[in-house]
Design a protein around this motif. Sequence first.
Motif, PDB file in Angstrom:
ATOM      1  N   TYR A  71    -104.610-115.848 -16.788  1.00  0.00           N
ATOM      2  CA  TYR A  71    -103.929-114.552 -16.680  1.00  0.00           C
ATOM      3  C   TYR A  71    -104.906-113.394 -16.852  1.00  0.00           C
ATOM      4  O   TYR A  71    -104.930-112.466 -16.042  1.00  0.00           O
ATOM      5  CB  TYR A  71    -102.806-114.488 -17.711  1.00  0.00           C
ATOM      6  CG  TYR A  71    -102.091-113.164 -17.773  1.00  0.00           C
ATOM      7  CD1 TYR A  71    -101.359-112.692 -16.695  1.00  0.00           C
ATOM      8  CD2 TYR A  71    -102.130-112.387 -18.924  1.00  0.00           C
ATOM      9  CE1 TYR A  71    -100.700-111.475 -16.757  1.00  0.00           C
ATOM     10  CE2 TYR A  71    -101.466-111.179 -18.998  1.00  0.00           C
ATOM     11  CZ  TYR A  71    -100.753-110.727 -17.908  1.00  0.00           C
ATOM     12  OH  TYR A  71    -100.096-109.522 -17.971  1.00  0.00           O
ATOM     13  N   PHE A  72    -105.733-113.445 -17.892  1.00  0.00           N
ATOM     14  CA  PHE A  72    -106.656-112.338 -18.114  1.00  0.00           C
ATOM     15  C   PHE A  72    -107.762-112.305 -17.064  1.00  0.00           C
ATOM     16  O   PHE A  72    -108.235-111.222 -16.700  1.00  0.00           O
ATOM     17  CB  PHE A  72    -107.191-112.348 -19.538  1.00  0.00           C
ATOM     18  CG  PHE A  72    -106.169-111.828 -20.515  1.00  0.00           C
ATOM     19  CD1 PHE A  72    -105.823-110.487 -20.535  1.00  0.00           C
ATOM     20  CD2 PHE A  72    -105.526-112.692 -21.384  1.00  0.00           C
ATOM     21  CE1 PHE A  72    -104.866-110.009 -21.414  1.00  0.00           C
ATOM     22  CE2 PHE A  72    -104.566-112.223 -22.270  1.00  0.00           C
ATOM     23  CZ  PHE A  72    -104.236-110.872 -22.290  1.00  0.00           C
ATOM     24  N   GLY A  73    -108.145-113.449 -16.544  1.00  0.00           N
ATOM     25  CA  GLY A  73    -109.082-113.475 -15.427  1.00  0.00           C
ATOM     26  C   GLY A  73    -108.488-112.822 -14.197  1.00  0.00           C
ATOM     27  O   GLY A  73    -109.140-112.023 -13.514  1.00  0.00           O
ATOM     28  N   TRP A  74    -107.234-113.144 -13.927  1.00  0.00           N
ATOM     29  CA  TRP A  74    -106.532-112.565 -12.786  1.00  0.00           C
ATOM     30  C   TRP A  74    -106.359-111.054 -12.964  1.00  0.00           C
ATOM     31  O   TRP A  74    -106.570-110.287 -12.022  1.00  0.00           O
ATOM     32  CB  TRP A  74    -105.175-113.244 -12.608  1.00  0.00           C
ATOM     33  CG  TRP A  74    -104.324-112.604 -11.564  1.00  0.00           C
ATOM     34  CD1 TRP A  74    -104.458-112.705 -10.219  1.00  0.00           C
ATOM     35  CD2 TRP A  74    -103.206-111.747 -11.795  1.00  0.00           C
ATOM     36  NE1 TRP A  74    -103.482-111.955  -9.600  1.00  0.00           N
ATOM     37  CE2 TRP A  74    -102.704-111.366 -10.544  1.00  0.00           C
ATOM     38  CE3 TRP A  74    -102.570-111.274 -12.948  1.00  0.00           C
ATOM     39  CZ2 TRP A  74    -101.614-110.524 -10.404  1.00  0.00           C
ATOM     40  CZ3 TRP A  74    -101.480-110.445 -12.811  1.00  0.00           C
ATOM     41  CH2 TRP A  74    -101.002-110.074 -11.548  1.00  0.00           C
ATOM     42  N   LEU A  75    -105.988-110.624 -14.183  1.00  0.00           N
ATOM     43  CA  LEU A  75    -105.832-109.191 -14.425  1.00  0.00           C
ATOM     44  C   LEU A  75    -107.151-108.450 -14.184  1.00  0.00           C
ATOM     45  O   LEU A  75    -107.166-107.381 -13.555  1.00  0.00           O
ATOM     46  CB  LEU A  75    -105.371-108.927 -15.863  1.00  0.00           C
ATOM     47  CG  LEU A  75    -103.893-109.048 -16.168  1.00  0.00           C
ATOM     48  CD1 LEU A  75    -103.646-108.785 -17.654  1.00  0.00           C
ATOM     49  CD2 LEU A  75    -103.056-108.125 -15.324  1.00  0.00           C
ATOM     50  N   GLY A  76    -108.232-108.995 -14.706  1.00  0.00           N
ATOM     51  CA  GLY A  76    -109.539-108.366 -14.516  1.00  0.00           C
ATOM     52  C   GLY A  76    -109.916-108.274 -13.045  1.00  0.00           C
ATOM     53  O   GLY A  76    -110.413-107.243 -12.583  1.00  0.00           O
ATOM     54  N   ALA A  77    -109.671-109.343 -12.309  1.00  0.00           N
ATOM     55  CA  ALA A  77    -109.972-109.356 -10.882  1.00  0.00           C
ATOM     56  C   ALA A  77    -109.103-108.345 -10.138  1.00  0.00           C
ATOM     57  O   ALA A  77    -109.573-107.647  -9.223  1.00  0.00           O
ATOM     58  CB  ALA A  77    -109.773-110.756 -10.307  1.00  0.00           C
ATOM     59  N   ARG A  78    -107.861-108.248 -10.538  1.00  0.00           N
ATOM     60  CA  ARG A  78    -106.921-107.312  -9.893  1.00  0.00           C
ATOM     61  C   ARG A  78    -107.373-105.863 -10.105  1.00  0.00           C
ATOM     62  O   ARG A  78    -107.388-105.061  -9.170  1.00  0.00           O
ATOM     63  CB  ARG A  78    -105.527-107.547 -10.462  1.00  0.00           C
ATOM     64  CG  ARG A  78    -104.462-106.610 -10.009  1.00  0.00           C
ATOM     65  CD  ARG A  78    -103.893-107.003  -8.689  1.00  0.00           C
ATOM     66  NE  ARG A  78    -102.951-105.971  -8.255  1.00  0.00           N
ATOM     67  CZ  ARG A  78    -101.971-106.179  -7.460  1.00  0.00           C
ATOM     68  NH1 ARG A  78    -101.764-107.377  -6.968  1.00  0.00           N
ATOM     69  NH2 ARG A  78    -101.178-105.205  -7.103  1.00  0.00           N
ATOM     70  N   VAL A  79    -107.753-105.530 -11.321  1.00  0.00           N
ATOM     71  CA  VAL A  79    -108.221-104.187 -11.627  1.00  0.00           C
ATOM     72  C   VAL A  79    -109.511-103.891 -10.860  1.00  0.00           C
ATOM     73  O   VAL A  79    -109.653-102.821 -10.259  1.00  0.00           O
ATOM     74  CB  VAL A  79    -108.423-103.994 -13.150  1.00  0.00           C
ATOM     75  CG1 VAL A  79    -109.176-102.700 -13.451  1.00  0.00           C
ATOM     76  CG2 VAL A  79    -107.072-104.004 -13.863  1.00  0.00           C
ATOM     77  N   ALA A  80    -110.449-104.827 -10.846  1.00  0.00           N
ATOM     78  CA  ALA A  80    -111.711-104.640 -10.114  1.00  0.00           C
ATOM     79  C   ALA A  80    -111.441-104.415  -8.619  1.00  0.00           C
ATOM     80  O   ALA A  80    -112.035-103.530  -8.003  1.00  0.00           O
ATOM     81  CB  ALA A  80    -112.627-105.838 -10.327  1.00  0.00           C
ATOM     82  N   TYR A  81    -110.539-105.202  -8.052  1.00  0.00           N
ATOM     83  CA  TYR A  81    -110.196-105.064  -6.632  1.00  0.00           C
ATOM     84  C   TYR A  81    -109.604-103.687  -6.358  1.00  0.00           C
ATOM     85  O   TYR A  81    -109.981-103.026  -5.386  1.00  0.00           O
ATOM     86  CB  TYR A  81    -109.219-106.169  -6.223  1.00  0.00           C
ATOM     87  CG  TYR A  81    -108.724-106.020  -4.820  1.00  0.00           C
ATOM     88  CD1 TYR A  81    -109.484-106.472  -3.740  1.00  0.00           C
ATOM     89  CD2 TYR A  81    -107.501-105.414  -4.547  1.00  0.00           C
ATOM     90  CE1 TYR A  81    -109.044-106.316  -2.445  1.00  0.00           C
ATOM     91  CE2 TYR A  81    -107.049-105.257  -3.250  1.00  0.00           C
ATOM     92  CZ  TYR A  81    -107.811-105.709  -2.206  1.00  0.00           C
ATOM     93  OH  TYR A  81    -107.375-105.540  -0.915  1.00  0.00           O
ATOM     94  N   GLN A  82    -108.660-103.268  -7.193  1.00  0.00           N
ATOM     95  CA  GLN A  82    -108.008-101.972  -6.977  1.00  0.00           C
ATOM     96  C   GLN A  82    -109.009-100.826  -7.098  1.00  0.00           C
ATOM     97  O   GLN A  82    -108.943 -99.865  -6.340  1.00  0.00           O
ATOM     98  CB  GLN A  82    -106.857-101.786  -7.982  1.00  0.00           C
ATOM     99  CG  GLN A  82    -105.681-102.695  -7.741  1.00  0.00           C
ATOM    100  CD  GLN A  82    -105.028-102.500  -6.383  1.00  0.00           C
ATOM    101  OE1 GLN A  82    -105.011-101.416  -5.810  1.00  0.00           O
ATOM    102  NE2 GLN A  82    -104.475-103.575  -5.834  1.00  0.00           N
ATOM    103  N   ARG A  83    -109.933-100.925  -8.023  1.00  0.00           N
ATOM    104  CA  ARG A  83    -110.931 -99.869  -8.193  1.00  0.00           C
ATOM    105  C   ARG A  83    -111.888 -99.799  -7.000  1.00  0.00           C
ATOM    106  O   ARG A  83    -112.289 -98.711  -6.589  1.00  0.00           O
ATOM    107  CB  ARG A  83    -111.713-100.068  -9.485  1.00  0.00           C
ATOM    108  CG  ARG A  83    -110.902 -99.697 -10.699  1.00  0.00           C
ATOM    109  CD  ARG A  83    -111.722 -99.740 -11.945  1.00  0.00           C
ATOM    110  NE  ARG A  83    -110.925 -99.243 -13.056  1.00  0.00           N
ATOM    111  CZ  ARG A  83    -111.298 -99.316 -14.304  1.00  0.00           C
ATOM    112  NH1 ARG A  83    -112.462 -99.858 -14.612  1.00  0.00           N
ATOM    113  NH2 ARG A  83    -110.531 -98.850 -15.251  1.00  0.00           N
ATOM    114  N   ARG A  84    -112.240-100.947  -6.468  1.00  0.00           N
ATOM    115  CA  ARG A  84    -113.132-100.983  -5.296  1.00  0.00           C
ATOM    116  C   ARG A  84    -112.449-100.428  -4.051  1.00  0.00           C
ATOM    117  O   ARG A  84    -113.092 -99.850  -3.186  1.00  0.00           O
ATOM    118  CB  ARG A  84    -113.572-102.417  -5.006  1.00  0.00           C
ATOM    119  CG  ARG A  84    -114.858-102.821  -5.647  1.00  0.00           C
ATOM    120  CD  ARG A  84    -115.427-104.101  -5.053  1.00  0.00           C
ATOM    121  NE  ARG A  84    -114.454-105.146  -4.848  1.00  0.00           N
ATOM    122  CZ  ARG A  84    -114.123-106.091  -5.724  1.00  0.00           C
ATOM    123  NH1 ARG A  84    -114.698-106.101  -6.898  1.00  0.00           N
ATOM    124  NH2 ARG A  84    -113.242-107.017  -5.439  1.00  0.00           N
TER     125      ARG A  84
END
Length: 86
Positions: A71-84
């Motif tokens: 879950y926290f890996g997915w959240l981090g990836a989601r935030v990174a994707y949205q910021r990019r």
Amino acid sequence: MALLRKAGIALAATGAAHFAAPKMFEPISRVGFPQDTEAWIKRNGATELALGLALTTKKTRRAGLVGVAAYFGWLGARVAYQRRNA
């Protein structure tokens, strides 16, 4: 494993707080979930509640730990994707 039990209770309480005070989670949730933020606050709250409860008992702790990591890996990836892609 008293520490994991306490962490589970804290995570479950945080998940429940998503429902009790959703506006409190809006600024941070909007970063990773700019569309349909309100629904994602509830989804994330339910996930954190379930994972937190899983950490509180020995029988489900291992699955809870795997779930928390995913879950926290997915959240981090989601935030990174949205910021990019913002």
